[in-house]
Design a protein around this motif. Structure first.
Motif, PDB file in Angstrom:
ATOM      1  N   GLY A  82       0.798  -1.222   0.000  1.00 32.29           N
ATOM      2  CA  GLY A  82       0.000   0.000   0.000  1.00 32.29           C
ATOM      3  C   GLY A  82       0.824   1.261   0.000  1.00 32.29           C
ATOM      4  O   GLY A  82       0.304   2.340   0.272  1.00 32.29           O
ATOM      5  N   GLY A  83       2.103   1.161  -0.333  1.00 31.69           N
ATOM      6  CA  GLY A  83       3.005   2.306  -0.234  1.00 31.69           C
ATOM      7  C   GLY A  83       3.144   3.093  -1.517  1.00 31.69           C
ATOM      8  O   GLY A  83       4.151   3.773  -1.716  1.00 31.69           O
ATOM      9  N   ILE A  84       2.151   3.024  -2.407  1.00 36.68           N
ATOM     10  CA  ILE A  84       2.252   3.773  -3.664  1.00 36.68           C
ATOM     11  C   ILE A  84       1.800   5.213  -3.442  1.00 36.68           C
ATOM     12  O   ILE A  84       0.856   5.474  -2.709  1.00 36.68           O
ATOM     13  CB  ILE A  84       1.436   3.095  -4.788  1.00 36.68           C
ATOM     14  CG1 ILE A  84       1.831   3.685  -6.135  1.00 36.68           C
ATOM     15  CG2 ILE A  84      -0.055   3.205  -4.554  1.00 36.68           C
ATOM     16  CD1 ILE A  84       1.437   2.823  -7.304  1.00 36.68           C
ATOM     17  N   LYS A  85       2.517   6.134  -4.043  1.00 40.61           N
ATOM     18  CA  LYS A  85       2.166   7.549  -3.965  1.00 40.61           C
ATOM     19  C   LYS A  85       2.048   8.073  -5.376  1.00 40.61           C
ATOM     20  O   LYS A  85       2.814   7.672  -6.257  1.00 40.61           O
ATOM     21  CB  LYS A  85       3.248   8.337  -3.218  1.00 40.61           C
ATOM     22  CG  LYS A  85       3.380   7.968  -1.772  1.00 40.61           C
ATOM     23  CD  LYS A  85       4.492   8.750  -1.126  1.00 40.61           C
ATOM     24  CE  LYS A  85       4.676   8.276   0.311  1.00 40.61           C
ATOM     25  NZ  LYS A  85       5.870   8.826   0.915  1.00 40.61           N
ATOM     26  N   GLU A  86       1.126   8.956  -5.612  1.00 40.28           N
ATOM     27  CA  GLU A  86       0.976   9.558  -6.920  1.00 40.28           C
ATOM     28  C   GLU A  86       0.895  11.066  -6.788  1.00 40.28           C
ATOM     29  O   GLU A  86       0.280  11.587  -5.863  1.00 40.28           O
ATOM     30  CB  GLU A  86      -0.239   9.008  -7.660  1.00 40.28           C
ATOM     31  CG  GLU A  86      -1.552   9.117  -6.937  1.00 40.28           C
ATOM     32  CD  GLU A  86      -2.673   8.482  -7.730  1.00 40.28           C
ATOM     33  OE1 GLU A  86      -3.685   9.173  -7.910  1.00 40.28           O
ATOM     34  OE2 GLU A  86      -2.530   7.335  -8.161  1.00 40.28           O
ATOM     35  N   VAL A  87       1.552  11.744  -7.707  1.00 37.17           N
ATOM     36  CA  VAL A  87       1.614  13.200  -7.699  1.00 37.17           C
ATOM     37  C   VAL A  87       1.400  13.676  -9.127  1.00 37.17           C
ATOM     38  O   VAL A  87       2.038  13.175 -10.051  1.00 37.17           O
ATOM     39  CB  VAL A  87       2.999  13.685  -7.193  1.00 37.17           C
ATOM     40  CG1 VAL A  87       3.072  15.191  -7.179  1.00 37.17           C
ATOM     41  CG2 VAL A  87       3.320  13.125  -5.836  1.00 37.17           C
ATOM     42  N   THR A  88       0.522  14.651  -9.323  1.00 35.43           N
ATOM     43  CA  THR A  88       0.343  15.216 -10.661  1.00 35.43           C
ATOM     44  C   THR A  88       1.546  16.099 -10.988  1.00 35.43           C
ATOM     45  O   THR A  88       2.254  16.565 -10.093  1.00 35.43           O
ATOM     46  CB  THR A  88      -0.940  16.057 -10.762  1.00 35.43           C
ATOM     47  OG1 THR A  88      -0.817  17.181  -9.901  1.00 35.43           O
ATOM     48  CG2 THR A  88      -2.170  15.246 -10.410  1.00 35.43           C
ATOM     49  N   TYR A  89       1.740  16.348 -12.251  1.00 37.58           N
ATOM     50  CA  TYR A  89       2.887  17.159 -12.654  1.00 37.58           C
ATOM     51  C   TYR A  89       2.724  18.622 -12.239  1.00 37.58           C
ATOM     52  O   TYR A  89       3.716  19.323 -12.076  1.00 37.58           O
ATOM     53  CB  TYR A  89       3.112  17.025 -14.159  1.00 37.58           C
ATOM     54  CG  TYR A  89       4.076  15.894 -14.481  1.00 37.58           C
ATOM     55  CD1 TYR A  89       5.215  16.130 -15.205  1.00 37.58           C
ATOM     56  CD2 TYR A  89       3.861  14.607 -14.023  1.00 37.58           C
ATOM     57  CE1 TYR A  89       6.118  15.120 -15.496  1.00 37.58           C
ATOM     58  CE2 TYR A  89       4.744  13.584 -14.304  1.00 37.58           C
ATOM     59  CZ  TYR A  89       5.869  13.848 -15.032  1.00 37.58           C
ATOM     60  OH  TYR A  89       6.764  12.841 -15.304  1.00 37.58           O
ATOM     61  N   ARG A  90       1.510  19.080 -12.034  1.00 37.54           N
ATOM     62  CA  ARG A  90       1.299  20.443 -11.534  1.00 37.54           C
ATOM     63  C   ARG A  90       1.858  20.572 -10.112  1.00 37.54           C
ATOM     64  O   ARG A  90       2.551  21.540  -9.781  1.00 37.54           O
ATOM     65  CB  ARG A  90      -0.188  20.808 -11.558  1.00 37.54           C
ATOM     66  CG  ARG A  90      -0.438  22.267 -11.183  1.00 37.54           C
ATOM     67  CD  ARG A  90      -1.879  22.690 -11.367  1.00 37.54           C
ATOM     68  NE  ARG A  90      -2.440  22.449 -12.683  1.00 37.54           N
ATOM     69  CZ  ARG A  90      -2.213  23.210 -13.766  1.00 37.54           C
ATOM     70  NH1 ARG A  90      -1.416  24.251 -13.693  1.00 37.54           N
ATOM     71  NH2 ARG A  90      -2.784  22.937 -14.911  1.00 37.54           N
ATOM     72  N   GLU A  91       1.580  19.572  -9.262  1.00 35.34           N
ATOM     73  CA  GLU A  91       2.117  19.574  -7.897  1.00 35.34           C
ATOM     74  C   GLU A  91       3.628  19.375  -7.911  1.00 35.34           C
ATOM     75  O   GLU A  91       4.359  19.981  -7.121  1.00 35.34           O
ATOM     76  CB  GLU A  91       1.454  18.473  -7.075  1.00 35.34           C
ATOM     77  CG  GLU A  91      -0.033  18.652  -6.881  1.00 35.34           C
ATOM     78  CD  GLU A  91      -0.711  17.386  -6.365  1.00 35.34           C
ATOM     79  OE1 GLU A  91       0.008  16.430  -5.983  1.00 35.34           O
ATOM     80  OE2 GLU A  91      -1.947  17.351  -6.352  1.00 35.34           O
ATOM     81  N   LEU A  92       4.097  18.520  -8.815  1.00 32.24           N
ATOM     82  CA  LEU A  92       5.526  18.246  -8.914  1.00 32.24           C
ATOM     83  C   LEU A  92       6.293  19.488  -9.373  1.00 32.24           C
ATOM     84  O   LEU A  92       7.412  19.732  -8.935  1.00 32.24           O
ATOM     85  CB  LEU A  92       5.749  17.100  -9.899  1.00 32.24           C
ATOM     86  CG  LEU A  92       7.047  16.328  -9.832  1.00 32.24           C
ATOM     87  CD1 LEU A  92       7.267  15.769  -8.443  1.00 32.24           C
ATOM     88  CD2 LEU A  92       7.050  15.216 -10.848  1.00 32.24           C
ATOM     89  N   LYS A  93       5.663  20.295 -10.230  1.00 39.12           N
ATOM     90  CA  LYS A  93       6.294  21.526 -10.705  1.00 39.12           C
ATOM     91  C   LYS A  93       6.489  22.512  -9.565  1.00 39.12           C
ATOM     92  O   LYS A  93       7.515  23.193  -9.490  1.00 39.12           O
ATOM     93  CB  LYS A  93       5.442  22.158 -11.803  1.00 39.12           C
ATOM     94  CG  LYS A  93       6.043  23.401 -12.406  1.00 39.12           C
ATOM     95  CD  LYS A  93       5.142  23.974 -13.471  1.00 39.12           C
ATOM     96  CE  LYS A  93       5.725  25.228 -14.079  1.00 39.12           C
ATOM     97  NZ  LYS A  93       4.845  25.824 -15.070  1.00 39.12           N
TER      98      LYS A  93
END
Length: 146
Positions: A82-93
């Protein structure tokens, strides 16, 4: 006639500085990957690192086409259940704009020891300042190369 094969001692490496302002991510990444790999040189040899050093500045001003800022997602996993994380590129920017360019360029390099060594010659910075002034980098306009 024999095929020329470059030797490590014969390679002349230059330093280039690229401004990422208003550049499309994929187009910038492919040009930078070619410079890092050395494909623009006549003495290019596939199994030897013949490329140049590339400094990318203004990473926070990179562009993505369409709705990719919200639709493109970066995944990371902690290797725990359950350790998957997802981040949109807007947040990553907002958080780490350098990572976006590094990931795109390294994805276009070979997936082996040579690719890792080539990837270390890429220097990406958020703003216009960089600590490589002593290397006298040559300003490179990628719009002229196309």
């Amino acid at each position: 006639m024999k095929t020329y094969s470059a030797k490590e001692s014969e390679i002349n490496r230059n330093w280039y500085i690229v401004d990422a302002t208003d550049q499309t991510l994929g187009r910038l990444a492919s040009e930078v990957a070619q410079l890092l790999r050395g494909k623009h040189k006549p003495e290019f040899t596939p199994h030897i690192d013949t490329g140049d050093y590339v400094i990318v500045v203004n990473a926070e001003n990179i562009n993505l086409t369409g709705d990719k800022w919200d639709q493109k997602i970066h995944y990371s996993h902690s290797n725990y259940p359950g350790g998957i994380k997802e981040v949109t590129y807007r947040e990553l920017k907002k958080k780490d704009p350098e990572f976006i360019i590094e990931k795109a360029v390294k994805g276009m390099l070979p997936s082996n020891k040579l690719g890792k060594r080539i990837g270390k010659k890429l220097k990406v910075y958020k703003g216009t300042e960089h600590p490589h002034k002593a290397q006298n980098p040559e300003k490179l306009d990628l719009s002229e190369r196309r």
